[in-house]
Design a protein around this motif. Structure first.
Motif, short mmCIF file in Angstrom:
data_model
loop_
_atom_site.label_atom_id
_atom_site.label_comp_id
_atom_site.label_asym_id
_atom_site.label_seq_id
_atom_site.Cartn_x
_atom_site.Cartn_y
_atom_site.Cartn_z
N UNK A 65 -24.99 15.00 -6.10
CA UNK A 65 -24.38 15.33 -4.82
C UNK A 65 -23.03 15.98 -4.98
N UNK A 66 -22.38 15.78 -6.11
CA UNK A 66 -21.07 16.39 -6.36
C UNK A 66 -21.19 17.91 -6.37
N UNK A 89 -17.72 3.01 -8.30
CA UNK A 89 -16.84 3.01 -9.48
C UNK A 89 -15.88 4.19 -9.41
N UNK A 90 -14.77 4.05 -10.10
CA UNK A 90 -13.71 5.05 -10.02
C UNK A 90 -14.14 6.44 -10.48
N UNK A 91 -14.90 6.58 -11.58
CA UNK A 91 -15.29 7.94 -11.98
C UNK A 91 -16.05 8.69 -10.88
N UNK A 92 -16.99 8.01 -10.20
CA UNK A 92 -17.73 8.68 -9.13
C UNK A 92 -16.81 9.00 -7.95
N UNK A 93 -15.95 8.06 -7.61
CA UNK A 93 -15.04 8.28 -6.48
C UNK A 93 -14.12 9.47 -6.76
N UNK A 103 -14.17 11.95 2.74
CA UNK A 103 -14.56 10.61 3.18
C UNK A 103 -15.46 9.99 2.14
N UNK A 104 -15.41 8.66 2.00
CA UNK A 104 -16.21 7.99 0.97
C UNK A 104 -16.59 6.60 1.47
N UNK A 105 -17.86 6.44 1.83
CA UNK A 105 -18.35 5.16 2.34
C UNK A 105 -19.43 4.60 1.42
N UNK A 106 -19.42 3.29 1.27
CA UNK A 106 -20.49 2.63 0.52
C UNK A 106 -21.61 2.27 1.48
N UNK A 107 -22.82 2.27 0.97
CA UNK A 107 -23.98 2.05 1.83
C UNK A 107 -24.05 0.63 2.40
N UNK A 108 -23.27 -0.28 1.82
CA UNK A 108 -23.30 -1.64 2.37
C UNK A 108 -22.38 -1.76 3.59
N UNK A 130 -13.15 -0.12 2.42
CA UNK A 130 -11.99 -0.88 1.96
C UNK A 130 -11.93 -1.08 0.45
N UNK A 131 -13.06 -1.35 -0.19
CA UNK A 131 -13.04 -1.57 -1.64
C UNK A 131 -12.65 -0.30 -2.38
N UNK A 132 -13.03 0.87 -1.85
CA UNK A 132 -12.65 2.13 -2.46
C UNK A 132 -11.17 2.40 -2.24
N UNK A 133 -10.69 2.11 -1.03
CA UNK A 133 -9.26 2.29 -0.73
C UNK A 133 -8.40 1.45 -1.67
N UNK A 134 -8.85 0.24 -1.94
CA UNK A 134 -8.10 -0.64 -2.85
C UNK A 134 -8.04 -0.03 -4.25
N UNK A 135 -9.16 0.51 -4.71
CA UNK A 135 -9.17 1.16 -6.02
C UNK A 135 -8.14 2.28 -6.08
N UNK A 136 -8.09 3.09 -5.02
CA UNK A 136 -7.17 4.22 -5.00
C UNK A 136 -5.71 3.74 -5.00
N UNK A 137 -5.44 2.66 -4.26
CA UNK A 137 -4.09 2.12 -4.23
C UNK A 137 -3.68 1.60 -5.61
#
Length: 216
Positions: A65-66, A89-93, A103-108, A130-137
């Motif tokens: 998809x990238x 995971x961070x590499x995909x994000x 935008x980046x949403x997890x399917x859950x 939220x879990x992705x936002x935390x990774x970025x922070x």
């Protein structure tokens, strides 16, 4: 002509594709203008429909998809791209954001607020789970100091190549900046991959950052 916010969905899982399509089609201010189950179909839809928003999964048949994100970013600047995937995971994000996703949403995440997320995206926001936002922070926090073992792992030239790569330069540009041939740069790249035990640029940059060897 379709009325409202035009949306394309590129998702190989029939269950998710159907659920997302139902949510979008049920929104009074949106128009579902196409769905695709693989990368070639998705690219064709983007060329034909030029939607306002595209929802894309990363794990697609016949490609990533990238690739679609990058195509939209380069050829359809008015199209907003939101990743909806299981990969957190961070590499995909980072690969998705670097390719042009906003935008980046997890399917859950709850499907019922998907339309709100689409509206936010098109209005200029960046919906992120939220879990992705935390990774970025965490990633934007204080950088780790290079450890002696990390410093010894890669040569100064190998670290320099990865640093330039992390800033978005291609190998031709890196070769010119370092005053060496492209072949020499590729030699540094292959050596760093082997030492870091990775198989791609994104993985190499990720591992080097963890070791404090690459600074943005």
């Amino acid at each position: 002509m379709a009325q409202g916010l035009s949306v394309v969905i590129v998702e190989d899982d029939e269950r998710f594709r159907g659920a997302f399509a139902s949510v979008v089609a049920g929104a009074p201010d949106m128009a579902l203008v196409g769905t695709a189950a693989d990368l070639p179909q998705g690219l064709q839809l983007l060329r034909e429909r030029r939607p306002d928003v595209v929802l894309v999964d990363l794990g697609l048949p016949s490609g990533s998809g990238i690739e679609l994100i990058r195509f939209a970013h380069e050829h359809l600047p008015e199209t907003d791209v939101m990743v909806v995937t299981v990969f957190g995971d961070e590499p995909h994000v980072m690969a998705s954001l670097e390719a042009g996703a906003t935008g980046y949403l997890l399917k859950d995440s709850c499907a019922e607020d998907l339309t709100d997320q689409i509206r936010t995206l098109h209005a200029g926001g960046s919906p992120i789970s939220p879990v992705i936002a935390r990774q970025l922070l965490v990633r934007l926090g204080p950088l780790p100091q290079p450890s002696p073992s990390g410093e010894a792992l890669l040569s100064p030239q190998e670290r320099q190549v990865l640093t330039y790569s992390a800033k978005g330069f291609n190998f031709e540009e890196i070769a010119r900046m370092m005053g060496v041939s492209r072949h020499t740069v590729m030699t540094y790249v292959k050596r760093s991959y082997r030492k870091l035990q990775v198989h791609s640029k994104t993985e190499a940059i990720y591992e080097a950052r963890k070791l404090g060897l690459v600074r943005d």
